[in-house]
Scaffold this motif. Structure first.
Motif, PDB file in Angstrom:
ATOM      1  N   MET A   1       0.876  -1.108   0.055  1.00  0.00           N
ATOM      2  CA  MET A   1      -0.079   0.003  -0.031  1.00  0.00           C
ATOM      3  C   MET A   1       0.942   1.141   0.068  1.00  0.00           C
ATOM      4  SD  MET A   1      -3.153   1.003   2.766  1.00  0.00           S
ATOM      5  CE  MET A   1      -3.797  -0.507   2.186  1.00  0.00           C
ATOM      6  N   SER A   2       0.673   2.023  -1.096  1.00  0.00           N
ATOM      7  CA  SER A   2       1.574   3.311  -1.091  1.00  0.00           C
ATOM      8  C   SER A   2       0.942   4.577  -0.321  1.00  0.00           C
ATOM      9  CB  SER A   2       1.870   3.724  -2.519  1.00  0.00           C
ATOM     10  OG  SER A   2       0.365   3.937  -3.112  1.00  0.00           O
ATOM     11  N   ALA A   3       1.742   5.697  -0.080  1.00  0.00           N
ATOM     12  CA  ALA A   3       1.215   6.997   0.693  1.00  0.00           C
ATOM     13  C   ALA A   3       0.628   7.662  -0.467  1.00  0.00           C
ATOM     14  CB  ALA A   3       2.233   7.342   1.495  1.00  0.00           C
ATOM     15  N   LEU A   4      -0.606   8.141  -0.015  1.00  0.00           N
ATOM     16  CA  LEU A   4      -1.241   9.021  -0.799  1.00  0.00           C
ATOM     17  C   LEU A   4      -0.639  10.453  -0.545  1.00  0.00           C
ATOM     18  CD1 LEU A   4      -3.499   9.694  -2.986  1.00  0.00           C
ATOM     19  CD2 LEU A   4      -5.238   9.580  -1.220  1.00  0.00           C
ATOM     20  N   LEU A   5      -0.904  10.643   0.815  1.00  0.00           N
ATOM     21  CA  LEU A   5      -0.474  11.925   1.336  1.00  0.00           C
ATOM     22  C   LEU A   5       0.674  11.847   2.353  1.00  0.00           C
ATOM     23  CD1 LEU A   5      -1.631  15.005   1.092  1.00  0.00           C
ATOM     24  CD2 LEU A   5      -2.302  14.389   3.549  1.00  0.00           C
ATOM     25  N   ASP A   6       1.653  12.556   2.142  1.00  0.00           N
ATOM     26  CA  ASP A   6       2.891  12.645   2.791  1.00  0.00           C
ATOM     27  C   ASP A   6       3.019  13.914   3.599  1.00  0.00           C
ATOM     28  OD1 ASP A   6       4.997  11.212   4.257  1.00  0.00           O
ATOM     29  OD2 ASP A   6       6.366  11.253   2.424  1.00  0.00           O
ATOM     30  N   ILE A   7       3.119  13.962   5.047  1.00  0.00           N
ATOM     31  CA  ILE A   7       3.352  15.007   5.528  1.00  0.00           C
ATOM     32  C   ILE A   7       4.706  15.012   6.509  1.00  0.00           C
ATOM     33  CG2 ILE A   7       2.315  16.647   7.684  1.00  0.00           C
ATOM     34  CD1 ILE A   7      -0.484  15.554   6.964  1.00  0.00           C
ATOM     35  N   ARG A   8       5.462  15.913   6.151  1.00  0.00           N
ATOM     36  CA  ARG A   8       6.796  15.999   6.633  1.00  0.00           C
ATOM     37  C   ARG A   8       7.366  17.166   7.437  1.00  0.00           C
ATOM     38  NH1 ARG A   8       8.427  10.773   6.987  1.00  0.00           N
ATOM     39  NH2 ARG A   8       7.811   9.763   5.039  1.00  0.00           N
TER      40      ARG A   8
END
Length: 241
Positions: free
Chosen positions: A1-8
């Motif tokens: 499952m891949s990240a749709l939204l990535d917050i850093r």
């Protein structure tokens, strides 16, 4: 499952007040993620930064690898992020159908056409208020107004839907119906992130929880594990339960 939204490293300051202090959070494609925490922990601020209501002080937000940090709210919507607010909102003097028709027309240029909601009426039927189409939004009972707000968000054809306290003010029957509705979204290509204080709802709906406290993420993992984390019990659930 891949990240749709990535917050850093997301930070947001209001003068001398730090609402978010370096939050890292990934939302996976097709999941229903819950974000919980005490009042003032930064949950709604997180949503407001992701959706362009606020510009972050620092950090980044990427959607499917595309940097959307700090772009205007209308552009965020066009990129496929929908948002329902804590306060149910609609044009009170217009009918339920007119409200949804406006949303559909406004989003027509960017809408995905591979969905099951070919018309505003189909969308109202899906959320369960098709029979209220001719009613003025301003006279709807609170639960129905919540569902209208959900229909308006779905009219934007989101790939990611952020729900801020969707069950606030609902009774048990309405909350259970809401859970059954939201559970269908991943099968329709809509990833969900939800904020709510109703732990029963979050346990029914979310396999994974992230916990914020004073603007920082203190836990992230399977729902049962998070709810038994001593730090979470201490800061959110009141210690030993």
């Amino acid at each position: 499952m891949s990240a749709l939204l990535d917050i850093r490293g997301l930070k947001k300051q209001f003068g001398g007040v730090t609402a978010l202090s370096g939050v890292d959070l990934a939302i996976d494609e097709g999941e229903i993620l819950g974000v919980v925490g005490p009042n003032g922990s930064g949950k709604t601020t997180l949503f407001n930064v992701v959706t362009g209501v606020y510009r972050p002080t620092a950090g980044s937000v990427t959607l499917r690898g595309r940097d959307i940090t700090g772009i205007p709210a209308h552009a965020i919507s066009q990129h496929g992020i929908g948002y329902t607010f804590q306060q149910a909102m609609a044009f009170p003097g217009l009918s339920v159908m007119e409200n949804v028709r406006i949303a559909v027309e406004h989003c027509r240029r960017t809408a995905r056409r591979d969905d099951d909601w070919a018309s505003p009426g189909a969308l109202l039927d899906f959320v369960g208020i098709g029979h209220l189409a001719p009613e003025r939004a301003g006279v709807l009972p609170f639960g129905s107004l919540r569902l209208l707000g959900l229909a308006l968000a779905l009219a934007t054809r989101p790939t990611l839907l952020l729900l801020d306290e969707p069950a606030a003010g609902l009774n048990d029957r309405e909350t259970t119906a809401l859970v059954r509705l939201v559970e269908q979204f991943p099968d329709r290509g809509i990833t969900v992130c939800v904020i709510d204080h109703d732990m029963k709802l979050m346990q029914m709906l979310c396999r994974r929880l992230a916990v914020l406290d004073f603007g920082a993420k203190i836990a992230d993992g399977p729902t049962a594990d998070v709810l038994n984390d001593p730090k979470v019990l201490d800061v959110y659930l009141g210690g030993h339960v």
